[in-house]
Design a protein around this motif. Structure first.
Motif, PDB file in Angstrom:
ATOM      1  N   ILE A  53       0.853  -1.182   0.000  1.00  0.00           N
ATOM      2  CA  ILE A  53       0.000   0.000   0.000  1.00  0.00           C
ATOM      3  C   ILE A  53       0.897   1.242   0.000  1.00  0.00           C
ATOM      4  O   ILE A  53       1.757   1.404   0.862  1.00  0.00           O
ATOM      5  N   VAL A  54       0.695   2.101  -1.004  1.00  0.00           N
ATOM      6  CA  VAL A  54       1.551   3.261  -1.227  1.00  0.00           C
ATOM      7  C   VAL A  54       0.695   4.529  -1.245  1.00  0.00           C
ATOM      8  O   VAL A  54      -0.342   4.571  -1.905  1.00  0.00           O
ATOM      9  N   THR A  55       1.121   5.547  -0.526  1.00  0.00           N
ATOM     10  CA  THR A  55       0.446   6.846  -0.519  1.00  0.00           C
ATOM     11  C   THR A  55       0.777   7.579  -1.814  1.00  0.00           C
ATOM     12  O   THR A  55       1.943   7.644  -2.213  1.00  0.00           O
ATOM     13  N   ALA A  56      -0.250   8.131  -2.458  1.00  0.00           N
ATOM     14  CA  ALA A  56      -0.062   8.906  -3.690  1.00  0.00           C
ATOM     15  C   ALA A  56      -0.195  10.389  -3.369  1.00  0.00           C
ATOM     16  O   ALA A  56      -1.227  10.836  -2.871  1.00  0.00           O
ATOM     17  N   VAL A  57       0.865  11.137  -3.629  1.00  0.00           N
ATOM     18  CA  VAL A  57       0.904  12.578  -3.351  1.00  0.00           C
ATOM     19  C   VAL A  57       0.806  13.339  -4.666  1.00  0.00           C
ATOM     20  O   VAL A  57       1.587  13.104  -5.593  1.00  0.00           O
ATOM     21  N   ASP A  58      -0.173  14.243  -4.746  1.00  0.00           N
ATOM     22  CA  ASP A  58      -0.318  15.096  -5.926  1.00  0.00           C
ATOM     23  C   ASP A  58       0.770  16.163  -5.845  1.00  0.00           C
ATOM     24  O   ASP A  58       0.693  17.102  -5.056  1.00  0.00           O
ATOM     25  N   LEU A  59       1.790  15.990  -6.672  1.00  0.00           N
ATOM     26  CA  LEU A  59       2.944  16.892  -6.609  1.00  0.00           C
ATOM     27  C   LEU A  59       2.583  18.313  -7.027  1.00  0.00           C
ATOM     28  O   LEU A  59       3.179  19.263  -6.537  1.00  0.00           O
TER      29      LEU A  59
END
Length: 152
Positions: A53-59
């Protein structure tokens, strides 16, 4: 002979950014994402990367750029940080570039606010500037949580 480094490059709002290649796990097209209630606005959700499970960050949001156009799919650049793997959502992937340390300059004084702490500096390439991101600062979730708490 000057020391060289390799960077994975990508674009956000037509600006060229780079992270050190040794910190990149993989690059993938858009993946299904699960929203996280009460998460900071920069967290787009969680992705399942082969059971991890990986957190997705809107750059774009993290760097305080304008939002991505509706319908424009983001690309996942999965990087390794102290907090584990994090997916940085970018507009377009670039090339792997090798640069010499002599082309590096610190961020300009005109760059203000939290964004300044996330950009280590720029490399002058032949036809443009590559903004070098500090993966740890961009991915540091404690800072994100504190920012959300301050806004609420």
């Amino acid at each position: 002979m000057a020391q060289t480094s390799q960077f994975c490059t990508f674009y956000l709002d037509k600006l060229l950014f780079g992270v050190e290649l040794k910190g990149v796990q993989e690059v993938m097209r858009s993946l299904d994402m699960t929203k996280v209630p009460l998460a900071p606005a920069v967290v787009s959700g969680l992705i399942n990367l082969r059971g991890q499970i990986v957190t997705a960050v809107d750059l774009r949001k993290r760097l305080e750029l304008k939002p991505r156009s509706p319908g424009m799919a983001a690309i996942n650049v999965v990087v390794r940080s102290e907090d584990g793997a994090v997916s940085l959502l970018v507009d377009e992937i670039g090339d792997v570039v090798e640069v010499e340390e002599t082309t590096f300059e610190r961020p300009p004084e005109t760059l203000r606010g939290p964004v300044r702490t996330m950009i280590l500096g720029v490399h002058k390439l032949n036809d443009r500037l590559m903004h070098v991101l500090d993966i740890e600062k961009v991915c540091h979730m404690t800072d994100l949580a504190e920012t959300v708490a301050a806004v609420r």
